[in-house]
Design a protein around this motif. Structure first.
Motif, PDB file in Angstrom:
ATOM      1  N   GLY A 161       0.820  -1.204   0.000  1.00  0.00           N
ATOM      2  CA  GLY A 161       0.000   0.000   0.000  1.00  0.00           C
ATOM      3  C   GLY A 161       0.851   1.249   0.000  1.00  0.00           C
ATOM      4  N   ASP A 162       0.190   2.390  -0.142  1.00  0.00           N
ATOM      5  CA  ASP A 162       0.879   3.680  -0.146  1.00  0.00           C
ATOM      6  C   ASP A 162       1.334   4.051   1.260  1.00  0.00           C
ATOM      7  OD1 ASP A 162       0.423   4.065  -2.878  1.00  0.00           O
ATOM      8  OD2 ASP A 162      -1.558   4.908  -2.506  1.00  0.00           O
ATOM      9  N   ILE A 163       2.469   4.732   1.326  1.00  0.00           N
ATOM     10  CA  ILE A 163       2.987   5.225   2.608  1.00  0.00           C
ATOM     11  C   ILE A 163       2.590   6.690   2.744  1.00  0.00           C
ATOM     12  CG2 ILE A 163       5.034   5.580   4.024  1.00  0.00           C
ATOM     13  CD1 ILE A 163       6.409   3.423   2.361  1.00  0.00           C
ATOM     14  N   GLU A 164       1.764   6.973   3.707  1.00  0.00           N
ATOM     15  CA  GLU A 164       1.324   8.344   3.969  1.00  0.00           C
ATOM     16  C   GLU A 164       1.907   8.813   5.297  1.00  0.00           C
ATOM     17  OE1 GLU A 164      -0.047   9.703   1.621  1.00  0.00           O
ATOM     18  OE2 GLU A 164      -1.161   8.216   0.464  1.00  0.00           O
ATOM     19  N   TRP A 165       2.330  10.055   5.328  1.00  0.00           N
ATOM     20  CA  TRP A 165       2.897  10.661   6.519  1.00  0.00           C
ATOM     21  C   TRP A 165       1.937  11.727   7.050  1.00  0.00           C
ATOM     22  CZ3 TRP A 165       8.457  10.273   7.844  1.00  0.00           C
ATOM     23  CH2 TRP A 165       9.118   9.305   7.080  1.00  0.00           C
ATOM     24  N   ASP A 166       1.845  11.816   8.357  1.00  0.00           N
ATOM     25  CA  ASP A 166       1.003  12.819   8.995  1.00  0.00           C
ATOM     26  C   ASP A 166       1.803  13.559  10.060  1.00  0.00           C
ATOM     27  OD1 ASP A 166      -1.331  11.976   7.553  1.00  0.00           O
ATOM     28  OD2 ASP A 166      -1.459  10.260   8.918  1.00  0.00           O
ATOM     29  N   LEU A 167       1.238  14.664  10.527  1.00  0.00           N
ATOM     30  CA  LEU A 167       1.867  15.466  11.577  1.00  0.00           C
ATOM     31  C   LEU A 167       1.339  15.025  12.939  1.00  0.00           C
ATOM     32  CD1 LEU A 167       1.649  18.920   9.809  1.00  0.00           C
ATOM     33  CD2 LEU A 167       3.772  17.784  10.484  1.00  0.00           C
ATOM     34  N   TYR A 168       2.267  14.833  13.875  1.00  0.00           N
ATOM     35  CA  TYR A 168       1.901  14.362  15.206  1.00  0.00           C
ATOM     36  C   TYR A 168       2.631  15.148  16.290  1.00  0.00           C
ATOM     37  CZ  TYR A 168       0.260  10.231  12.640  1.00  0.00           C
ATOM     38  OH  TYR A 168      -0.371   9.396  11.765  1.00  0.00           O
ATOM     39  N   GLY A 178      -0.903  23.658  23.047  1.00  0.00           N
ATOM     40  CA  GLY A 178      -2.028  23.857  22.164  1.00  0.00           C
ATOM     41  C   GLY A 178      -1.858  23.134  20.844  1.00  0.00           C
ATOM     42  N   THR A 179      -2.918  23.148  20.042  1.00  0.00           N
ATOM     43  CA  THR A 179      -2.929  22.455  18.762  1.00  0.00           C
ATOM     44  C   THR A 179      -2.884  23.459  17.620  1.00  0.00           C
ATOM     45  OG1 THR A 179      -4.300  20.698  19.725  1.00  0.00           O
ATOM     46  CG2 THR A 179      -4.206  20.833  17.317  1.00  0.00           C
ATOM     47  N   PRO A 180      -1.948  23.332  16.693  1.00  0.00           N
ATOM     48  CA  PRO A 180      -1.935  24.238  15.531  1.00  0.00           C
ATOM     49  C   PRO A 180      -3.167  24.021  14.666  1.00  0.00           C
ATOM     50  CG  PRO A 180      -0.384  22.443  15.210  1.00  0.00           C
ATOM     51  CD  PRO A 180      -0.867  22.330  16.628  1.00  0.00           C
ATOM     52  N   ARG A 181      -3.750  25.136  14.186  1.00  0.00           N
ATOM     53  CA  ARG A 181      -4.949  25.054  13.345  1.00  0.00           C
ATOM     54  C   ARG A 181      -4.633  25.304  11.875  1.00  0.00           C
ATOM     55  NH1 ARG A 181      -8.052  22.244  16.699  1.00  0.00           N
ATOM     56  NH2 ARG A 181      -8.151  23.216  18.773  1.00  0.00           N
ATOM     57  N   THR A 182      -3.552  26.017  11.602  1.00  0.00           N
ATOM     58  CA  THR A 182      -3.144  26.327  10.230  1.00  0.00           C
ATOM     59  C   THR A 182      -1.653  26.049  10.088  1.00  0.00           C
ATOM     60  OG1 THR A 182      -2.568  28.631  10.683  1.00  0.00           O
ATOM     61  CG2 THR A 182      -4.881  28.149  10.137  1.00  0.00           C
ATOM     62  N   LEU A 183      -1.182  26.016   8.850  1.00  0.00           N
ATOM     63  CA  LEU A 183       0.246  25.814   8.632  1.00  0.00           C
ATOM     64  C   LEU A 183       1.058  26.954   9.218  1.00  0.00           C
ATOM     65  CD1 LEU A 183       0.458  24.409   4.980  1.00  0.00           C
ATOM     66  CD2 LEU A 183       0.554  23.165   7.140  1.00  0.00           C
ATOM     67  N   GLU A 184       0.493  28.161   9.191  1.00  0.00           N
ATOM     68  CA  GLU A 184       1.202  29.316   9.764  1.00  0.00           C
ATOM     69  C   GLU A 184       1.423  29.139  11.256  1.00  0.00           C
ATOM     70  OE1 GLU A 184      -1.339  29.445   7.686  1.00  0.00           O
ATOM     71  OE2 GLU A 184      -0.292  30.219   5.918  1.00  0.00           O
ATOM     72  N   ASP A 185       0.540  28.402  11.926  1.00  0.00           N
ATOM     73  CA  ASP A 185       0.685  28.184  13.374  1.00  0.00           C
ATOM     74  C   ASP A 185       1.943  27.387  13.703  1.00  0.00           C
ATOM     75  OD1 ASP A 185      -1.643  29.553  13.817  1.00  0.00           O
ATOM     76  OD2 ASP A 185      -2.888  27.761  14.124  1.00  0.00           O
ATOM     77  N   ARG A 259      -2.726  13.359  16.386  1.00  0.00           N
ATOM     78  CA  ARG A 259      -2.528  13.860  15.032  1.00  0.00           C
ATOM     79  C   ARG A 259      -2.977  15.317  14.975  1.00  0.00           C
ATOM     80  NH1 ARG A 259      -5.028  11.527   9.346  1.00  0.00           N
ATOM     81  NH2 ARG A 259      -3.977  13.052   7.999  1.00  0.00           N
ATOM     82  N   VAL A 260      -2.140  16.169  14.401  1.00  0.00           N
ATOM     83  CA  VAL A 260      -2.467  17.580  14.272  1.00  0.00           C
ATOM     84  C   VAL A 260      -2.535  17.955  12.796  1.00  0.00           C
ATOM     85  CG1 VAL A 260      -1.397  18.122  16.497  1.00  0.00           C
ATOM     86  CG2 VAL A 260      -0.044  18.321  14.394  1.00  0.00           C
ATOM     87  N   LEU A 261      -3.248  19.018  12.501  1.00  0.00           N
ATOM     88  CA  LEU A 261      -3.460  19.450  11.116  1.00  0.00           C
ATOM     89  C   LEU A 261      -3.853  18.260  10.236  1.00  0.00           C
ATOM     90  CD1 LEU A 261      -0.454  21.928  10.739  1.00  0.00           C
ATOM     91  CD2 LEU A 261      -2.873  22.525  10.970  1.00  0.00           C
ATOM     92  N   PRO A 262      -4.938  17.568  10.598  1.00  0.00           N
ATOM     93  CA  PRO A 262      -5.313  16.349   9.862  1.00  0.00           C
ATOM     94  C   PRO A 262      -5.733  16.602   8.421  1.00  0.00           C
ATOM     95  CG  PRO A 262      -7.043  16.982  11.393  1.00  0.00           C
ATOM     96  CD  PRO A 262      -5.862  17.860  11.702  1.00  0.00           C
TER      97      PRO A 262
END
Length: 323
Positions: A161-168, A178-185, A259-262
């Motif tokens: 299967g495909d390898i997907e990476w996420d932000l954690y 706190g949790t970032p809501r945007t990439l700028e955060d 997981r952040v910025l899902p």
């Protein structure tokens, strides 16, 4: 005439069928010299030359062709009888040697290997973790888990299967920062980096809504060249970082990672199961390959390592019980 070793006869037959010593060596996962010596022993026992060897190819002699035509049908009967025993209910057995990269081998594979061993108690699974691409035949491995592009013509590749990476981030880090809501955060957060240069790197993030990928320069005071270190640093509260989904899923299920910025992910190649090319694939190899592919398919749905039943329908490859 000396006593004939039936194993040498079987090797000779495969040399003729596969048109060469090297092809049989790859199939049997032994050095080419081992195959050559087996044919030489058979020639000595029979007192005739069976093959003509040159630097580029191999051709059977007239005696070799006649001998092959006499013994090949008998060996086919033996092979069919062995497959019949397996079809009557014999379980896969013997040692299964597997090579895998560290990040996959310490996260995704352990619970999978445990479940496989429980379902097939006659199979002993040995996992070798290495960032090096091992030579399966020369080093005696049955199969390997590999990430990235696949180009080896001497191996069979099955797409997992495909390898997907996420932000954690760790649960403790998110609670404190706190949790970032945007990439700028991300500019206001500490990041854990893989192979940074001067304390920074770039993440090319794909949006789930189909927009153009965004490249974001991120900074951090902690970085490493090993994904297991990056994962451990994130778990320890060192900041936010990128991890393969298959290696983070267990920590997410346990509440250790968040997981952040899902809405963003990183695409990074394909995961494969590879094994030496063979006419008959050992049952333990084919079943383990099916097992990994089935679990990965459900893992991609976000359910983590499942406890349900794995589909054990016979694979397309022809199976042969092996040690």
């Amino acid at each position: 005439m000396s006593e004939i070793d039936v194993n040498d006869v079987a090797i000779f037959v495969r040399v003729i069928e596969l048109s060469g010593f090297a092809n049989v060596a790859r199939e049997r996962r032994v050095p080419t010299s081992t195959v050559s010596r087996a044919v030489s022993r058979l020639e000595q026992a029979l007192g005739v030359r069976l093959v003509q060897r040159t630097t580029r190819n191999m051709m059977p002699t007239e005696e070799g062709r006649m001998f092959y035509e006499d013994v090949a049908p008998a060996l086919t009967v033996v092979r069919n009888a062995a497959r019949g025993l397996e079809g009557a209910g014999r379980s896969p057995r013997g040692r299964l040697r597997l090579s895998a990269p560290h990040d996959v081998g310490t996260t995704f594979l352990p619970p999978l290997v445990v479940e496989f061993a429980q379902r097939f108690p006659l199979v002993n699974v040995e996992v070798h973790l290495s960032s090096r691409m091992v030579n399966l035949v020369e080093e005696g491995f049955d199969l390997a888990v590999r990430a990235g592009p696949f180009s080896e013509t001497s191996l069979v590749s099955r797409r997992v299967g495909d390898i997907e990476w996420d932000l954690y981030g760790s649960a403790s880090y998110v609670e404190q920062n706190g949790t970032p809501r945007t990439l700028e955060d991300l500019d206001h957060h500490t990041c854990v980096l893989f192979r940074p240069r001067g304390g920074e790197t770039e993440w090319r993030l794909h949006s789930r809504d189909g927009k153009e990928p965004e490249t974001r320069k991120v900074r951090g005071r902690i970085g490493g060249d090993d994904f297991e270190f990056v994962r451990a640093a994130i778990l320890a509260g060192g900041g936010i970082g990128l991890l393969p989904r298959i290696t983070a899923s267990g920590d997410v299920a346990a509440g250790k990672l968040v997981r952040v910025l899902p809405q963003y992910e990183v695409h990074s190649g394909v995961l494969h199961i590879v094994y030496p090319s063979a006419r008959q694939v050992p049952a333990k190899v084919a079943l383990f390959s099916d097992f990994v592919i089935d679990i990965f398919a459900r893992l991609d749905l976000g359910d983590g390592i499942p406890d349900g039943h794995v589909n054990h329908h016979a694979p397309q490859a022809e199976l042969l019980e092996g040690e």
